[in-house]
Motif scaffolding. Structure first.
Motif, PDB file in Angstrom:
ATOM      1  N   LYS A  26       0.826  -1.211   0.000  1.00 46.20           N
ATOM      2  CA  LYS A  26       0.000   0.000   0.000  1.00 46.20           C
ATOM      3  C   LYS A  26       0.861   1.262   0.000  1.00 46.20           C
ATOM      4  CE  LYS A  26      -3.607  -2.532   2.368  1.00 46.20           C
ATOM      5  NZ  LYS A  26      -4.424  -2.670   3.546  1.00 46.20           N
ATOM      6  N   VAL A  27       1.830   1.276  -0.947  1.00 49.20           N
ATOM      7  CA  VAL A  27       2.786   2.378  -0.992  1.00 49.20           C
ATOM      8  C   VAL A  27       3.205   2.677  -2.421  1.00 49.20           C
ATOM      9  CG1 VAL A  27       4.849   0.937  -0.703  1.00 49.20           C
ATOM     10  CG2 VAL A  27       4.862   3.255   0.165  1.00 49.20           C
ATOM     11  N   LYS A  28       3.553   3.928  -2.649  1.00 56.76           N
ATOM     12  CA  LYS A  28       4.157   4.363  -3.904  1.00 56.76           C
ATOM     13  C   LYS A  28       5.540   4.892  -3.544  1.00 56.76           C
ATOM     14  CE  LYS A  28       2.884   7.702  -7.311  1.00 56.76           C
ATOM     15  NZ  LYS A  28       1.789   8.469  -7.892  1.00 56.76           N
ATOM     16  N   THR A  29       6.554   4.487  -4.313  1.00 54.73           N
ATOM     17  CA  THR A  29       7.935   4.824  -3.976  1.00 54.73           C
ATOM     18  C   THR A  29       8.592   5.655  -5.066  1.00 54.73           C
ATOM     19  OG1 THR A  29       8.843   2.834  -5.009  1.00 54.73           O
ATOM     20  CG2 THR A  29       8.187   2.647  -2.705  1.00 54.73           C
ATOM     21  N   ALA A  30       9.575   6.437  -4.665  1.00 59.91           N
ATOM     22  CA  ALA A  30      10.410   7.198  -5.602  1.00 59.91           C
ATOM     23  C   ALA A  30      11.854   7.016  -5.143  1.00 59.91           C
ATOM     24  CB  ALA A  30      10.032   8.672  -5.604  1.00 59.91           C
ATOM     25  N   PHE A  31      12.755   6.735  -6.093  1.00 64.90           N
ATOM     26  CA  PHE A  31      14.150   6.432  -5.754  1.00 64.90           C
ATOM     27  C   PHE A  31      15.133   7.448  -6.331  1.00 64.90           C
ATOM     28  CE2 PHE A  31      12.265   2.270  -5.085  1.00 64.90           C
ATOM     29  CZ  PHE A  31      12.948   1.812  -3.970  1.00 64.90           C
ATOM     30  N   PHE A  32      16.186   7.708  -5.551  1.00 69.66           N
ATOM     31  CA  PHE A  32      17.303   8.572  -5.937  1.00 69.66           C
ATOM     32  C   PHE A  32      18.594   7.842  -5.582  1.00 69.66           C
ATOM     33  CE2 PHE A  32      13.724  11.047  -4.536  1.00 69.66           C
ATOM     34  CZ  PHE A  32      13.623  12.096  -5.436  1.00 69.66           C
ATOM     35  N   ASP A  48      -2.890   4.132   0.967  1.00 69.99           N
ATOM     36  CA  ASP A  48      -4.032   3.766   1.806  1.00 69.99           C
ATOM     37  C   ASP A  48      -3.722   4.233   3.226  1.00 69.99           C
ATOM     38  OD1 ASP A  48      -5.822   2.442   3.535  1.00 69.99           O
ATOM     39  OD2 ASP A  48      -5.871   0.647   2.301  1.00 69.99           O
ATOM     40  N   PRO A  49      -4.596   5.058   3.824  1.00 71.77           N
ATOM     41  CA  PRO A  49      -4.319   5.544   5.176  1.00 71.77           C
ATOM     42  C   PRO A  49      -4.152   4.426   6.206  1.00 71.77           C
ATOM     43  CG  PRO A  49      -6.419   6.426   4.331  1.00 71.77           C
ATOM     44  CD  PRO A  49      -5.843   5.546   3.277  1.00 71.77           C
ATOM     45  N   ASP A  50      -4.703   3.238   5.914  1.00 71.79           N
ATOM     46  CA  ASP A  50      -4.562   2.110   6.837  1.00 71.79           C
ATOM     47  C   ASP A  50      -3.330   1.253   6.544  1.00 71.79           C
ATOM     48  OD1 ASP A  50      -6.822   2.732   8.360  1.00 71.79           O
ATOM     49  OD2 ASP A  50      -8.139   1.724   6.942  1.00 71.79           O
ATOM     50  N   GLY A  51      -2.547   1.637   5.518  1.00 69.73           N
ATOM     51  CA  GLY A  51      -1.316   0.924   5.205  1.00 69.73           C
ATOM     52  C   GLY A  51      -0.216   1.299   6.188  1.00 69.73           C
ATOM     53  N   PRO A  52       0.906   0.584   6.165  1.00 69.20           N
ATOM     54  CA  PRO A  52       1.970   0.834   7.131  1.00 69.20           C
ATOM     55  C   PRO A  52       2.534   2.260   7.084  1.00 69.20           C
ATOM     56  CG  PRO A  52       2.621  -0.876   5.545  1.00 69.20           C
ATOM     57  CD  PRO A  52       1.196  -0.538   5.277  1.00 69.20           C
ATOM     58  N   ILE A  53       2.688   2.824   5.895  1.00 68.54           N
ATOM     59  CA  ILE A  53       3.228   4.182   5.796  1.00 68.54           C
ATOM     60  C   ILE A  53       2.179   5.201   6.237  1.00 68.54           C
ATOM     61  CG2 ILE A  53       4.183   5.937   4.227  1.00 68.54           C
ATOM     62  CD1 ILE A  53       6.110   3.611   4.974  1.00 68.54           C
ATOM     63  N   GLY A  54       0.923   4.976   5.867  1.00 66.51           N
ATOM     64  CA  GLY A  54      -0.141   5.857   6.324  1.00 66.51           C
ATOM     65  C   GLY A  54      -0.223   5.905   7.840  1.00 66.51           C
ATOM     66  N   LYS A  55      -0.144   4.747   8.476  1.00 67.73           N
ATOM     67  CA  LYS A  55      -0.185   4.682   9.940  1.00 67.73           C
ATOM     68  C   LYS A  55       1.050   5.335  10.565  1.00 67.73           C
ATOM     69  CE  LYS A  55      -3.069   0.561  10.260  1.00 67.73           C
ATOM     70  NZ  LYS A  55      -3.137  -0.851  10.634  1.00 67.73           N
ATOM     71  N   PHE A  56       2.211   5.111   9.933  1.00 70.42           N
ATOM     72  CA  PHE A  56       3.453   5.714  10.435  1.00 70.42           C
ATOM     73  C   PHE A  56       3.349   7.232  10.429  1.00 70.42           C
ATOM     74  CE2 PHE A  56       7.608   7.610   9.736  1.00 70.42           C
ATOM     75  CZ  PHE A  56       8.391   7.025  10.714  1.00 70.42           C
ATOM     76  N   ILE A  57       2.899   7.799   9.300  1.00 74.13           N
ATOM     77  CA  ILE A  57       2.799   9.256   9.188  1.00 74.13           C
ATOM     78  C   ILE A  57       1.760   9.800  10.166  1.00 74.13           C
ATOM     79  CG2 ILE A  57       2.059  11.132   7.649  1.00 74.13           C
ATOM     80  CD1 ILE A  57       3.524   9.675   5.381  1.00 74.13           C
ATOM     81  N   GLU A  58       0.656   9.100  10.322  1.00 70.93           N
ATOM     82  CA  GLU A  58      -0.360   9.548  11.272  1.00 70.93           C
ATOM     83  C   GLU A  58       0.192   9.595  12.694  1.00 70.93           C
ATOM     84  OE1 GLU A  58      -4.403   7.721  13.138  1.00 70.93           O
ATOM     85  OE2 GLU A  58      -4.277   7.725  10.940  1.00 70.93           O
ATOM     86  N   LYS A  59       1.006   8.609  13.048  1.00 70.18           N
ATOM     87  CA  LYS A  59       1.529   8.507  14.415  1.00 70.18           C
ATOM     88  C   LYS A  59       2.759   9.391  14.636  1.00 70.18           C
ATOM     89  CE  LYS A  59       3.078   4.982  17.689  1.00 70.18           C
ATOM     90  NZ  LYS A  59       3.367   3.560  17.880  1.00 70.18           N
ATOM     91  N   LYS A  60       3.684   9.420  13.658  1.00 74.42           N
ATOM     92  CA  LYS A  60       4.973  10.081  13.870  1.00 74.42           C
ATOM     93  C   LYS A  60       5.247  11.242  12.929  1.00 74.42           C
ATOM     94  CE  LYS A  60       7.092   5.976  15.784  1.00 74.42           C
ATOM     95  NZ  LYS A  60       8.244   5.106  15.843  1.00 74.42           N
TER      96      LYS A  60
END
Length: 136
Positions: free
Chosen positions: A41-47, A61-73
């Motif tokens: 449930k993520v879209k990535t960009a690489f450098f 998806d707000p319920d995905g791991p990154i969505g939850k991470f951003i909501e919390k931290k």
């Protein structure tokens, strides 16, 4: 353990569209790949920076791991990824040593890498990702 190098640093962002210009325009890096990893449930960009990469992660998806991470931290460093050879053997060795694993077997990640995460409780607060490029 057969560690090679820091594969990438994963940074959680609210918007790739807003974050990419900083890395390109202010730091002079070039985004060479944008990819959606539906299972995570993520879209990535690489450098690229030398042999290592910066991976920006936007939740799809707000319920995905990154969505939850951003909501919390909030936005920021999410994980550190280390390139390994024989990821399965490394996971087995860590498991036998009592290291708490999130993934006991590898799964597919961005750029076709085999990945597995170690639990931050086992690594003094760092979400650590092991990555193997089977095509290298």
């Amino acid at each position: 353990m057969n560690l090679s190098h820091i594969e990438h640093i994963g940074i959680a962002v609210k918007s790739l569209e807003e974050a990419i210009p900083f890395w390109e325009n202010m730091l002079g890096l070039k985004c060479y790949n944008i990819e959606e990893v539906k299972e995570q449930k993520v879209k990535t960009a690489f450098f690229m920076i030398g042999q290592s990469k910066i991976e920006l992660l936007e939740s799809t998806d707000p319920d995905g791991p990154i969505g939850k991470f951003i909501e919390k931290k909030g936005e920021g460093i999410h994980h550190l990824a280390i390139a390994v050879k024989n990821i399965e053997e490394n996971l087995q060795e860590l498991d036998q040593k009592g290291v708490q694993l999130i993934d006991k077997t590898p799964r597919k990640g961005a750029e076709g890498l085999d990945i597995a995460f170690l639990h931050p409780k086992a690594t003094h607060g760092v979400l650590l990702e092991l990555c193997e490029n089977k095509n290298a």
